[in-house]
Structure formats: structure tokens, C-alpha cells
Design a protein around this motif. Structure first.
Motif, PDB file in Angstrom:
ATOM      1  N   LEU A 422       0.833  -1.205   0.000  1.00 20.21           N
ATOM      2  CA  LEU A 422       0.000   0.000   0.000  1.00 20.21           C
ATOM      3  C   LEU A 422       0.867   1.254   0.000  1.00 20.21           C
ATOM      4  CD1 LEU A 422      -2.716   1.409   0.119  1.00 20.21           C
ATOM      5  CD2 LEU A 422      -2.701   1.099   2.612  1.00 20.21           C
ATOM      6  N   ALA A 423       1.913   1.264   0.813  1.00 23.02           N
ATOM      7  CA  ALA A 423       2.812   2.427   0.848  1.00 23.02           C
ATOM      8  C   ALA A 423       3.521   2.596  -0.492  1.00 23.02           C
ATOM      9  CB  ALA A 423       3.826   2.269   1.974  1.00 23.02           C
ATOM     10  N   ALA A 424       3.974   1.483  -1.089  1.00 25.43           N
ATOM     11  CA  ALA A 424       4.640   1.560  -2.400  1.00 25.43           C
ATOM     12  C   ALA A 424       3.670   2.049  -3.470  1.00 25.43           C
ATOM     13  CB  ALA A 424       5.202   0.194  -2.781  1.00 25.43           C
ATOM     14  N   ALA A 425       2.403   1.675  -3.353  1.00 28.41           N
ATOM     15  CA  ALA A 425       1.387   2.152  -4.298  1.00 28.41           C
ATOM     16  C   ALA A 425       1.199   3.660  -4.161  1.00 28.41           C
ATOM     17  CB  ALA A 425       0.059   1.424  -4.048  1.00 28.41           C
ATOM     18  N   ASN A 426       1.170   4.142  -2.913  1.00 27.92           N
ATOM     19  CA  ASN A 426       1.063   5.587  -2.692  1.00 27.92           C
ATOM     20  C   ASN A 426       2.253   6.329  -3.287  1.00 27.92           C
ATOM     21  OD1 ASN A 426      -1.369   6.327  -1.232  1.00 27.92           O
ATOM     22  ND2 ASN A 426      -0.625   5.037   0.427  1.00 27.92           N
ATOM     23  N   ALA A 441      -1.571  -1.566  -5.574  1.00 27.26           N
ATOM     24  CA  ALA A 441      -2.774  -1.450  -4.748  1.00 27.26           C
ATOM     25  C   ALA A 441      -3.664  -2.681  -4.913  1.00 27.26           C
ATOM     26  CB  ALA A 441      -3.533  -0.178  -5.108  1.00 27.26           C
ATOM     27  N   SER A 442      -3.736  -3.213  -6.133  1.00 28.29           N
ATOM     28  CA  SER A 442      -4.530  -4.431  -6.364  1.00 28.29           C
ATOM     29  C   SER A 442      -3.965  -5.593  -5.556  1.00 28.29           C
ATOM     30  CB  SER A 442      -4.532  -4.776  -7.855  1.00 28.29           C
ATOM     31  OG  SER A 442      -5.200  -3.789  -8.600  1.00 28.29           O
ATOM     32  N   ARG A 443      -2.637  -5.692  -5.519  1.00 28.40           N
ATOM     33  CA  ARG A 443      -2.018  -6.768  -4.732  1.00 28.40           C
ATOM     34  C   ARG A 443      -2.233  -6.541  -3.235  1.00 28.40           C
ATOM     35  NH1 ARG A 443       4.165  -7.954  -5.913  1.00 28.40           N
ATOM     36  NH2 ARG A 443       4.500  -6.233  -4.458  1.00 28.40           N
ATOM     37  N   ALA A 444      -2.184  -5.265  -2.817  1.00 29.64           N
ATOM     38  CA  ALA A 444      -2.416  -4.954  -1.400  1.00 29.64           C
ATOM     39  C   ALA A 444      -3.822  -5.371  -0.978  1.00 29.64           C
ATOM     40  CB  ALA A 444      -2.199  -3.470  -1.145  1.00 29.64           C
ATOM     41  N   LYS A 445      -4.797  -5.176  -1.879  1.00 21.36           N
ATOM     42  CA  LYS A 445      -6.181  -5.541  -1.548  1.00 21.36           C
ATOM     43  C   LYS A 445      -6.311  -7.028  -1.226  1.00 21.36           C
ATOM     44  CE  LYS A 445      -9.714  -4.080  -3.848  1.00 21.36           C
ATOM     45  NZ  LYS A 445     -10.622  -3.766  -4.957  1.00 21.36           N
ATOM     46  N   THR A 446      -5.508  -7.843  -1.900  1.00 18.27           N
ATOM     47  CA  THR A 446      -5.589  -9.292  -1.642  1.00 18.27           C
ATOM     48  C   THR A 446      -4.980  -9.662  -0.293  1.00 18.27           C
ATOM     49  OG1 THR A 446      -3.451  -9.827  -2.672  1.00 18.27           O
ATOM     50  CG2 THR A 446      -5.382  -9.700  -4.124  1.00 18.27           C
ATOM     51  N   GLY A 451     -12.794  -4.680   3.413  1.00 17.23           N
ATOM     52  CA  GLY A 451     -13.476  -3.649   4.180  1.00 17.23           C
ATOM     53  C   GLY A 451     -12.629  -2.985   5.247  1.00 17.23           C
ATOM     54  N   SER A 452     -11.410  -3.462   5.470  1.00 16.98           N
ATOM     55  CA  SER A 452     -10.521  -2.845   6.462  1.00 16.98           C
ATOM     56  C   SER A 452     -10.024  -1.504   5.930  1.00 16.98           C
ATOM     57  CB  SER A 452      -9.334  -3.759   6.754  1.00 16.98           C
ATOM     58  OG  SER A 452      -8.518  -3.874   5.598  1.00 16.98           O
ATOM     59  N   PRO A 453      -9.512  -0.605   6.809  1.00 19.80           N
ATOM     60  CA  PRO A 453      -9.021   0.704   6.337  1.00 19.80           C
ATOM     61  C   PRO A 453      -7.973   0.580   5.237  1.00 19.80           C
ATOM     62  CG  PRO A 453      -9.238   0.726   8.719  1.00 19.80           C
ATOM     63  CD  PRO A 453      -9.489  -0.687   8.286  1.00 19.80           C
ATOM     64  N   GLY A 454      -7.043  -0.385   5.388  1.00 28.71           N
ATOM     65  CA  GLY A 454      -6.023  -0.562   4.352  1.00 28.71           C
ATOM     66  C   GLY A 454      -6.637  -1.001   3.034  1.00 28.71           C
ATOM     67  N   TRP A 455      -7.603  -1.907   3.094  1.00 29.92           N
ATOM     68  CA  TRP A 455      -8.283  -2.378   1.880  1.00 29.92           C
ATOM     69  C   TRP A 455      -8.995  -1.222   1.183  1.00 29.92           C
ATOM     70  CZ3 TRP A 455     -13.057  -2.495  -0.315  1.00 29.92           C
ATOM     71  CH2 TRP A 455     -13.290  -3.408  -1.335  1.00 29.92           C
ATOM     72  N   VAL A 456      -9.665  -0.371   1.975  1.00 33.43           N
ATOM     73  CA  VAL A 456     -10.392   0.767   1.409  1.00 33.43           C
ATOM     74  C   VAL A 456      -9.435   1.747   0.729  1.00 33.43           C
ATOM     75  CG1 VAL A 456     -11.790   2.795   1.965  1.00 33.43           C
ATOM     76  CG2 VAL A 456     -12.329   0.586   3.023  1.00 33.43           C
ATOM     77  N   ARG A 457      -8.288   2.033   1.372  1.00 29.24           N
ATOM     78  CA  ARG A 457      -7.314   2.961   0.769  1.00 29.24           C
ATOM     79  C   ARG A 457      -6.750   2.372  -0.523  1.00 29.24           C
ATOM     80  NH1 ARG A 457      -5.868   3.690   6.216  1.00 29.24           N
ATOM     81  NH2 ARG A 457      -4.035   2.330   6.019  1.00 29.24           N
ATOM     82  N   ALA A 458      -6.469   1.080  -0.518  1.00 29.19           N
ATOM     83  CA  ALA A 458      -5.960   0.430  -1.727  1.00 29.19           C
ATOM     84  C   ALA A 458      -7.002   0.461  -2.835  1.00 29.19           C
ATOM     85  CB  ALA A 458      -5.546  -1.001  -1.414  1.00 29.19           C
ATOM     86  N   ASP A 459      -8.257   0.229  -2.471  1.00 30.71           N
ATOM     87  CA  ASP A 459      -9.347   0.252  -3.448  1.00 30.71           C
ATOM     88  C   ASP A 459      -9.504   1.637  -4.073  1.00 30.71           C
ATOM     89  OD1 ASP A 459     -11.668  -1.209  -4.662  1.00 30.71           O
ATOM     90  OD2 ASP A 459     -12.786   0.381  -3.649  1.00 30.71           O
ATOM     91  N   ASP A 460      -9.290   2.683  -3.272  1.00 29.22           N
ATOM     92  CA  ASP A 460      -9.361   4.052  -3.804  1.00 29.22           C
ATOM     93  C   ASP A 460      -8.324   4.267  -4.901  1.00 29.22           C
ATOM     94  OD1 ASP A 460     -11.430   4.755  -2.139  1.00 29.22           O
ATOM     95  OD2 ASP A 460     -10.153   5.683  -0.611  1.00 29.22           O
ATOM     96  N   ILE A 461      -7.104   3.740  -4.684  1.00 25.40           N
ATOM     97  CA  ILE A 461      -6.046   3.896  -5.689  1.00 25.40           C
ATOM     98  C   ILE A 461      -6.384   3.104  -6.946  1.00 25.40           C
ATOM     99  CG2 ILE A 461      -3.613   3.453  -6.200  1.00 25.40           C
ATOM    100  CD1 ILE A 461      -3.024   3.957  -3.236  1.00 25.40           C
ATOM    101  N   VAL A 462      -6.876   1.884  -6.754  1.00 24.41           N
ATOM    102  CA  VAL A 462      -7.228   1.034  -7.904  1.00 24.41           C
ATOM    103  C   VAL A 462      -8.276   1.716  -8.781  1.00 24.41           C
ATOM    104  CG1 VAL A 462      -8.335  -1.118  -8.600  1.00 24.41           C
ATOM    105  CG2 VAL A 462      -6.623  -1.131  -6.773  1.00 24.41           C
ATOM    106  N   ASN A 463      -9.210   2.407  -8.161  1.00 27.41           N
ATOM    107  CA  ASN A 463     -10.327   2.995  -8.900  1.00 27.41           C
ATOM    108  C   ASN A 463     -10.121   4.461  -9.275  1.00 27.41           C
ATOM    109  OD1 ASN A 463     -12.359   0.763  -8.981  1.00 27.41           O
ATOM    110  ND2 ASN A 463     -12.090   0.887  -6.755  1.00 27.41           N
ATOM    111  N   THR A 464      -8.926   4.989  -8.999  1.00 28.47           N
ATOM    112  CA  THR A 464      -8.637   6.364  -9.401  1.00 28.47           C
ATOM    113  C   THR A 464      -8.512   6.427 -10.918  1.00 28.47           C
ATOM    114  OG1 THR A 464      -7.471   6.825  -7.339  1.00 28.47           O
ATOM    115  CG2 THR A 464      -6.998   8.267  -9.215  1.00 28.47           C
TER     116      THR A 464
END
Length: 469
Positions: A422-426, A441-446, A451-464
Motif C-alpha cells: 500500500l505504501a509503495a502504491a502511494n 494497490a490491487s495486490r495490497a487488496k488481496t 473492508g478494512s481501512p487498508g483495503w479501502v485505501r488500496a481500493d481508492d487507488i485502484v479505482n482512481t
């Protein structure tokens, strides 16, 4: 820099493109546009190439704060941003930042000269010139479209009558008049910014002499290109007229002869030395600051040049000598830590960087450098401390790729692969590399619980949505 005008027409004419290119950089201090050096693809995606330095940024904040307060903009969180460009220039582009080329920092001999530049740019912000110029350009585009349609009609009629040249003139003449109108409006904005800048300087008890000196110095540089030029086709007032008008305003001030504080001049000289040491070639630094010059700024510049281009051991000796003169200067410890870190001695860099963080009152960019040294030490025992320090730094500097890159490595050392991804994705996202950001971010989601905070932040990047240049 993104265009200021909305695309109100399906396609722009060549004239329209030229007009917008000329006018979107509306708030330039001087008449010449900056000559930007090579820019990486990542930087292009995010905007102009920027430089970051805690010491320089703090000085610019101290310069701009009274001016912004006088302009009623103190609460607008306006930042002064340094651009990696050696030409003397400054401009505003988005209503919340003043961009200053490092060349302007290097070539401003006194604080007052640079403060005068900031006062002028603040005049643009206070006058709402960017928004007004957007409207003028939008209006001009509509006028150009109408003029083109009328010109095309005239061209068709002229062709039927055997007079094609008249139709071409019918298209060109209105466009030229519209361009002159836009440039005239921009010259008025520049004159208004000059007046506002002097007003803000007077309100803060500062001299406008530096502002006047800056424009006068560059008047001669502009004379050759301005000779024979059409004054109505210039985006800024002609140099002689501008300097004459500014002289009348500046010299009438009660503060005309007020000098810069000696301590502030020292900080300014140290900043210029630092910019020279980092941004100029070694031979240029040594010409500007010869060995015979034993002043602290000269020694600062030479120490930086030695660390970047010379003997690392000699550089550390020179930096230690600087620390003896000013043992409470955080930026000398920062320089020592940076030199040791980049010289492959990260463990030795930790102590001076800790001192720099302490003396700078936890400056986030210096904290990131300390975090980098802790990570580079390859000691797992430092991982938790590095994460704690980097989190604190990123809370105050959330758009710094370096911080995310280093904290990703620290998480990796701990085996926390979800947070590392997640940090590397940011970091990739902030560099403008959106494909890599989405992949990480897609790999972080897995790795995160759904639904966790980290999953939500990763999902935001994936869908940007990708940024379109």
C-alpha cells in the motif's frame, strides 16, 4: 502547467492555441519564459519539476508570511514552491501557490529583492487575476470562433468574386485584434500587481527598493529583444515604462531606505550558498565562492560541492567545522547526515540526523531523511522506529513520495507485506506512475481483510481515474 481555459470549442485554431499558451503563464515576473530542463515522465504527469529543502522553504515562509497577512491571504494556506529552473522567474498558476525558480533565489542578492518578487506575485493572488484571465480567455475563444465563421463566409464570398486574399484578411484581422485585447488586459494585471506589491511592502514596513532593483536589473536584459517590438503585442508592460512607473511608487515610500536585518541577510546568504552548492557545477561554485573567501556562506557552499563532487572525507571535515561555528544549526547536521547516507554510511548518518530533527523541531523532510537512514542501516531493530518517524512525517507532508517509499521498505523488513504494498502504491501514485500504483494497490487488496481501512485505501487507488495530460 494545466491550461487555465476550459475547452469550449471542439478544436482550437492555431491562433487560439498561441493565445492560450501566451496567457496561461500570465503572472510571470519578467518578460522571458523559463527554459525548463529535462523532465522525467513522472514529473511531467504531476507538473513542473520541483525542489524541496527545509531550510530554504522555511526562509521563504518567513519572507511571505507578513506579505500574505497584509494582503488578507494569511489563512489561505498559500505555499511558496521552488521550481528546478536556473532562470530568474516567478509566477502563480493555481491561486494557492507561488512558484519561484531556484534561479530567482540564487540571483536575489538581498532578502528585500526576493521579498519584492513575492509581493508582486501576492498582488496577482489578491487581485484574483487568474480567475479573471480565465474568463477573458473564454470570452476571447467565443470571439475567435465568431470571427472565424465570419471570415470563412467572407472567404467564400471573395472566392466567388475572385478575391480570395480578402477572405484571408477577414479571418486574420479580427484574431489579431482579439489577441491585442487579451495582451492589453494582461499588461493591466501586471501593472496592478506591481502597485499591490508596493502597497503590501509599505503595510509591513518594508522597502520596495529590492522590487525596483530587480526590475531595473533585468530591464537591460530585455532591451535587445524589446527593441523595435510592438508594445501592444507584449504580455507584460515594456521594461522602461514598467521600471519608471515602479520607481515613482517605490521611491515615495517612507521605507525606501530601510535596510534588511543583518540576521535575515545572513540567512539569505546561507540559502544562496546552499542553492549554489547543490544546483551549480563544482567549478562554478568555486568561482563564486573561492578558497580565499572564509565567510560561513562560502564554506557552506564549498562543503556541499565537495560532498557532491569531491572527497567525502574532506566534506565531512568541512561540515564538522561548520557545526563548530553554529552548533545549533539543524541544517549543518542535516547536511552531514545526508553526506554520510549517500556516501554509503547510513549507520553513521543516524546520529547527526537525529540531532537535525531535534533542532529543526521535527521538520518532516528531515524526519524522512532520518527514516531513510534507519531503513538503509539494514537493522531490523530500527524498523519500528523508522515506521513511527515516517508516519509522523507523512502526516504533515502527505504528498512526499520519498516518505512512502521508505516506509514501504520498513514494512517489508517487518514482513508486513500488505502495508508495504500500500505504501509503495502511494509512492508510485505521487510520482505519477499510475499503472504501477494500481498494480501494487490491487495486490495490497488481496492481503488486507475486505473492508478494512487498508483495503479501502488500496481500493481508492485502484479505482482512481488516470490523469490525462
Amino acid at each position: 502547467m494545466m491550461p487555465l481555459a476550459a475547452q469550449t470549442a471542439p478544436a482550437r485554431t492555431g491562433f487560439a492555441r498561441r493565445a492560450i499558451a501566451t496567457l496561461t503563464a500570465a503572472a510571470l515576473v519578467l518578460t522571458s519564459a523559463p527554459a525548463m530542463g529535462p523532465v522525467s515522465a513522472e514529473t511531467k504527469a504531476k507538473g513542473p519539476p520541483l525542489l524541496r529543502d527545509t531550510e530554504t522553504e522555511q526562509l521563504l515562509r518567513d519572507y511571505s508570511r507578513p506579505i500574505l497577512r497584509a494582503a488578507g491571504l494569511e489563512k489561505q494556506n498559500i505555499q511558496v514552491v521552488i521550481i528546478n529552473d536556473p532562470s530568474f522567474n516567478a509566477f502563480v498558476a493555481d491561486g494557492r501557490r507561488i512558484f519561484v525558480n531556484y534561479g530567482a533565489l540564487l540571483k536575489s542578492e538581498t532578502p528585500n529583492q526576493l521579498i519584492g518578487v513575492l509581493a508582486h506575485e501576492t498582488g496577482h493572488l489578491a487581485g484574483g487575476h487568474l480567475a479573471k484571465m480565465r474568463q477573458q480567455i473564454a470570452n476571447a475563444q467565443t470571439q475567435m470562433i465568431v470571427a472565424m465563421l465570419l471570415g470563412v463566409g467572407a472567404a467564400v464570398a471573395g472566392a466567388r468574386a475572385g478575391a480570395g486574399a480578402g477572405g484571408a484578411a477577414a479571418i486574420a484581422a479580427p484574431q489579431s485584434m482579439i489577441m491585442r485585447t487579451l495582451l492589453s488586459y494582461q499588461r493591466q494585471q501586471e501593472e496592478s500587481a506591481d502597485k499591490a506589491g508596493v502597497k503590501f511592502l509599505n503595510a509591513t514596513g518594508q522597502s520596495a527598493k529590492g522590487m525596483y532593483e530587480t526590475f531595473k536589473r533585468f530591464q537591460s536584459d530585455s532591451l535587445f529583444s524589446a527593441y523595435g517590438a510592438d508594445p501592444y503585442m507584449q504580455s507584460h508592460p515594456m521594461p522602461a515604462e514598467r521600471v519608471e512607473a515602479l520607481a515613482g511608487l517605490a521611491k515615495s515610500s517612507l521605507y525606501w531606505d530601510k535596510k534588511d536585518d543583518a540576521a535575515l541577510q545572513h540567512r539569505h546568504d546561507m540559502m544562496r550558498a546552499k542553492v549554489s552548492g547543490f544546483m551549480e557545477r563544482a567549478e562554478t561554485v568555486y568561482r563564486r565562492y573561492p578558497i580565499s573567501d572564509n565567510s560561513l556562506p562560502a564554506r557552506y557552499a564549498r562543503a556541499i560541492a565537495t560532498y557532491l563532487h569531491g572527497d567525502p572525507r574532506s566534506a565531512i571535515t568541512q561540515i564538522d567545522a561548520l557545526i563548530k561555528v553554529e552548533p545549533a544549526n539543524p541544517y549543518f547536521y542535516e547536511l552531514k547526515g545526508q553526506a554520510l547516507l549517500e556516501g554509503g554510511r547510513p549507520v553513521e548518518a543516524i546520529a547527526p540526523l537525529r540531532k537535525a530533527v531535534q533542532l529543526s523541531k521535527q521538520a518532516p523532510l528531515i524526519e524522512m531523511l532520518l527514516g531513510q537512514a534507519l531503513v538503509a542501516s539494514d537493522n531490523k531493530a530500527y524498523a519500528n522506529e523508522a515506521i513511527s518517524i515516517l508516519k509522523a512525517a507523512l502526516a504533515r507532508e502527505p504528498e512526499a513520495p520519498l516518505g512512502y517509499t521508505q516506509i514501504a521498505m520498513a514494512y517489508g523488513r517487518k514482513g508486513d507485506l500488505a502495508d508495504a504494498d500500500l505504501a509503495a502504491a502511494n509512492a508510485a501514485y505521487l510520482r505519477g506512475d499510475q499503472k504501477t500504483a494500481r498494480d501494487l494497490a490491487s495486490r495490497a487488496k488481496t492481503r488486507f481483510p475486505i473492508g478494512s481501512p487498508g483495503w479501502v485505501r488500496a481500493d481508492d487507488i485502484v479505482n482512481t481515474k488516470p490523469i490525462k495530460n
